[in-house]
Design an enzyme around this catalytic site. Structure first.
Site, PDB file in Angstrom:
ATOM      1  N   ASN A 152     -10.165  -0.234   0.059  1.00 60.30           N
ATOM      2  CA  ASN A 152      -8.834  -0.072   0.213  1.00 60.30           C
ATOM      3  C   ASN A 152      -8.385  -0.432  -1.269  1.00 60.30           C
ATOM      4  O   ASN A 152      -8.416  -1.727  -1.755  1.00 60.30           O
ATOM      5  CB  ASN A 152      -8.262  -1.173   1.251  1.00 60.30           C
ATOM      6  CG  ASN A 152      -7.059  -0.923   1.210  1.00 60.30           C
ATOM      7  OD1 ASN A 152      -6.168  -0.693   0.556  1.00 60.30           O
ATOM      8  ND2 ASN A 152      -6.336  -1.500   2.683  1.00 60.30           N
ATOM      9  N   CYS A 205       0.875  -1.075   0.034  1.00 60.90           N
ATOM     10  CA  CYS A 205       0.128  -0.116   0.047  1.00 60.90           C
ATOM     11  C   CYS A 205       0.930   1.414  -0.107  1.00 60.90           C
ATOM     12  O   CYS A 205       0.242   2.311  -0.078  1.00 60.90           O
ATOM     13  CB  CYS A 205      -1.031   0.045   1.365  1.00 60.90           C
ATOM     14  SG  CYS A 205      -2.034  -1.347   1.324  1.00 60.90           S
ATOM     15  N   HIS A 246      -3.651   6.914   3.135  1.00 62.53           N
ATOM     16  CA  HIS A 246      -3.867   5.695   2.618  1.00 62.53           C
ATOM     17  C   HIS A 246      -5.076   5.437   3.239  1.00 62.53           C
ATOM     18  O   HIS A 246      -5.373   5.113   4.333  1.00 62.53           O
ATOM     19  CB  HIS A 246      -2.789   4.656   2.991  1.00 62.53           C
ATOM     20  CG  HIS A 246      -3.048   3.130   2.747  1.00 62.53           C
ATOM     21  ND1 HIS A 246      -3.818   3.096   1.299  1.00 62.53           N
ATOM     22  CD2 HIS A 246      -3.246   2.028   3.481  1.00 62.53           C
ATOM     23  CE1 HIS A 246      -4.106   1.681   1.293  1.00 62.53           C
ATOM     24  NE2 HIS A 246      -3.821   1.102   2.323  1.00 62.53           N
TER      25      HIS A 246
END
Ligand code: UT7
Length: 336
Positions: free
Chosen positions: A293, A122, A263
């Site tokens: 996500n 990520c 994030h």
């Protein structure tokens, strides 16, 4: 002989951004027909309402990255042949060779730009942006395309309700370029990893890859494995520490930052940082409700949205932060 001199450090600006999310939607309602879950549980625990997902066999990492990059190039109004380097953060490249970045040089008309993929989960976009910014700052490149893209739904075991409800697919891209003023660009940046915790978030390809403490029956090779509680604990701590260290290092107060791009992993993780550090809530950008996500896609997608929605106040710096598998974490404070 006169020794050749290195160029003086320059600054960096974001010349353009672009993003891509597929049209197909996977809603909480859809998921509740696939596994034992509910819209209420997912919204309460994660803040996610739906995700955009690739159509199987027609969309994927390369096609999403290509569209996001095309849009960033158009937004920057540049000739793609002037790009010196393409850096792509991804863990879902269709092939390990060639890299997604190398294929993009041909697709967008940037050949023979340098190109490589970065595997930082990520943190993929953050690592790419930090690297690209540094190459420009020291004079090794004048124009760098940085991307974060992941086709996370290709890694999902849709029988695993604790993991599959989180992820969607997306790509984000930015064109970085040199400017004379060295105070523009990333005035503080970090890239970290702690491999001791890798077994909390990983993709086993063969049985020998399975982490020692991952004892569940019926593990599907090639699918993402996640110990949600472990990752949650790690994320809450690292997120807050990464933001507070970035503020401390730059002497900024929470209110001095114009926009926070975090994030998008779980709304609760972001909210806990907002509460603990007293961040101005209205300047912490959130889109997890719409996309879930999207791993390396998330920060680049947010960056493009905040620019397009005109949420940027260029008189105040932007703070970007991410964490992910590895475990990795990364931050940047950006002067426009
Ligand atoms: O980008 C980095 C990637 N990952 C992350 O950031 C993930 C970080 N972790 C999380 O976001 C959260 O841990 C999750 C959203 C994954 C899970 O939320 P949680 O509040 O930590 O739930 P939990 O794992 O503690 O599970 C609580 C209960 C369990 O049932 P019991 O044991 O209390 O009976 C789970 O079996 O919730 C159950 N559960 C579910 N129930 C309905 C787990 N997943 C689901 C589900 N629907 N999808």
């Amino acid at each position: 002989m006169k020794i050749p001199q290195l160029p003086a450090p320059r600054g960096v600006r974001i010349a353009g951004t672009g993003s891509f999310t597929p049209d197909a939607i996977l809603s909480n309602e859809d998921l509740s027909k696939m596994v034992d879950t509910s819209d209420e549980w997912i919204v309460q625990r994660t803040g996610i309402h739906r995700r955009h997902i690739c159509e199987p066999n027609s969309e994927g990492t390369f096609s999403m990255a290509n569209k996001a990059l095309e849009r960033a190039i158009e937004d920057a109004g540049i000739d793609p042949s002037t790009i010196d380097m393409i850096i792509v953060g991804t863990v879902t490249s269709e092939m390990t060779c060639p890299s997604t970045a190398a294929r993009l040089t041909a697709a967008c008309g940037a050949t023979p730009a340098g190109a490589f993929d970065v595997s930082a989960a990520c943190c993929g976009f953050m690592y790419s942006m930090n690297l690209g910014e540094s190459l420009i700052r020291v004079g090794r490149a004048n124009r760098v395309a940085v991307l974060g893209v992941d086709h996370m739904t290709s890694l999902m075991d849709y029988d695993d309700r604790s993991c599959s409800i989180l992820f969607g697919d997306a790509a984000g891209a930015a064109i970085l370029e040199a400017v004379d003023d060295p105070n523009r660009g990333s005035i503080h940046q970090t890239m970290h990893a702690d491999g001791r915790g890798w077994g909390a978030l990983y993709i086993p390809r063969k049985s020998g890859d399975i982490a020692e403490n991952d004892t569940e029956e019926g593990i599907r090779l090639g699918c993402l494995r996640m110990n949600g509680r472990e990752v949650y604990k790690f994320a809450v701590t690292k997120f807050q520490r990464a933001i507070s260290s970035a503020l401390e290092a730059t002497g900024l107060e929470p209110d001095d930052v114009g926009i926070y791009i975090c994030h998008q992993s779980n709304l609760r993780i972001i909210e806990s940082a907002v509460e603990k550090l007293g961040l101005p809530e209205d300047r912490v950008y959130i889109n997890i409700n719409e996309y879930g996500n999207t791993s390396a896609g998330s920060v680049g997608l947010c960056l493009d949205e905040v620019r397009k929605k005109k949420l940027v106040d260029e008189s105040k710096p932007m703070l970007m932060v991410a964490f992910g598998g590895g475990m990795t974490w990364s931050s940047s404070v950006w002067n426009w």
